[in-house]
Enzyme design. Sequence first.
Site, PDB file in Angstrom:
ATOM      1  N   ASN A   7       0.981   1.409   3.515  1.00  0.00           N
ATOM      2  CA  ASN A   7       2.128   2.249   3.899  1.00  0.00           C
ATOM      3  C   ASN A   7       1.671   3.438   4.736  1.00  0.00           C
ATOM      4  OD1 ASN A   7       0.901   3.281   1.532  1.00  0.00           O
ATOM      5  ND2 ASN A   7       2.720   4.491   1.053  1.00  0.00           N
TER       6      ASN A   7
ATOM      7  N   ASP B 154      -4.370   5.484  -7.492  1.00  0.00           N
ATOM      8  CA  ASP B 154      -3.235   5.737  -6.598  1.00  0.00           C
ATOM      9  C   ASP B 154      -3.462   7.051  -5.854  1.00  0.00           C
ATOM     10  OD1 ASP B 154      -0.869   5.546  -5.214  1.00  0.00           O
ATOM     11  OD2 ASP B 154       0.424   5.988  -6.927  1.00  0.00           O
TER      12      ASP B 154
ATOM     13  N   HIS C 275      -1.716  14.795   0.203  1.00  0.00           N
ATOM     14  CA  HIS C 275      -0.786  15.430   1.136  1.00  0.00           C
ATOM     15  C   HIS C 275      -1.291  16.838   1.446  1.00  0.00           C
ATOM     16  CE1 HIS C 275       2.290  12.335   1.024  1.00  0.00           C
ATOM     17  NE2 HIS C 275       2.198  12.301  -0.292  1.00  0.00           N
TER      18      HIS C 275
END
Length: 414
Positions: free
Chosen positions: A90, A280, A284
């Site tokens: 993604n 995971d 950011h």
Amino acid sequence: MCMDRAICGNFYYGGKFDYLEVIVSDGKIAGIKKDAGNVPKTNYDGAILPAATDIHVHFRTPGETEKEDFGSGSLSAIYGGTTYVMDMPNNRFPITDYNAFGDKLGSIDSTSFADFSLYSMETGKNAMLLDRRSIGLKVYLGGSTNSTGTEVIEEGDIRKINEMNYPVVFHGESERCLKTHQMEEKNLRDHNLARPIDCEIEAAKYVSGLDIKTKIMAHVSSPDVTGNFLREVTPHHLLLNDEMPLGSFGKVNPPLRDSRTQKRLLDDYISGKFDILSSDHAPHTEDDKREFEFAKSGIIGVETRVPLFLALAQKKIVPLDVLYRTAIENPPSIFGIKKGKIEIGYDADFMVIDFTSMKRINDNRLHSKFPVSPFNGMDAIFPSHVIMRGNVVIDRYEDISDPMGVFIPKPQKE
């Protein structure tokens, strides 16, 4: 051809620690002996385990390298005892066909410190376009970062998936369910309510009914999410909850749950009811996390995943064999990769652990581009040495090598 040599010490082998001399040739295990004979030997103090594999990372290359790139992400991995990672598709421009896959692989080039594989994104109707080198496919049943929900996988795609023997990893939140629970979010409890466990349970029912050979439900956040699939769990869902003062730096999808659910989940992990422990890892920028309602979901974790659970093993909270099975042995085995075992023909990937050297996680010592960890201050045991394909890449807690990670494509059926 590289000359044979032996790595000597107390290896975790057959469920216990035992002194072994493991012969390494051309980066692979060539012999397992009590005495390797007349070959050069390197002795290590402490405990030696096979190095770990993380099947669920987001290193942001290409498209969002201001957040992370393969260099910084993979360096974080090896500092945490992980020598093999599988990167999710993604990206800003999702990896939905072979052209995008090739572009992504080319952009990584020779920057990875860890060996790596890449996923492609299955949209429900694009299996014919996917690169055969993909280690597996990712299906986002519910929308998340850079992805929209895929509610149905077409029968033709299911046939192609099985023909190619792709393992499929599912982001297990039902898009229909998520839409019905949309609300304004001001804190972690709101985020939990906006993406409730029921959305995972609904997705689990759909995945259970799919005729796909290898199915993995990613980042399960509740022990009630069960079905006909392998289950992956993360350190943040096992150790954190929505009652902690983490703010937007604890915002993830699926959300952190209440403390009771979190403790039940950890009990299930301790009892051996999960197949895979993944980070995971999804970094950011600070701007991305500034205001909770609009903050992007994701936290860092590839560097702290194994060290956190080594500390829990040392404290006798988590059995070492559970950590070994879920973080070291199972992840590469499920994908047909010869790593994670002390066995002839497997990659010579190891980590050396001093179980007396427990430290508190310190954001300032992590190696991600934006090292703000929700685990800051928690106990961890980091490896003193890490060996990848026979090469020492971490020596006395410091990296000593240039990037030497290699791309590992999906094994092809013979």
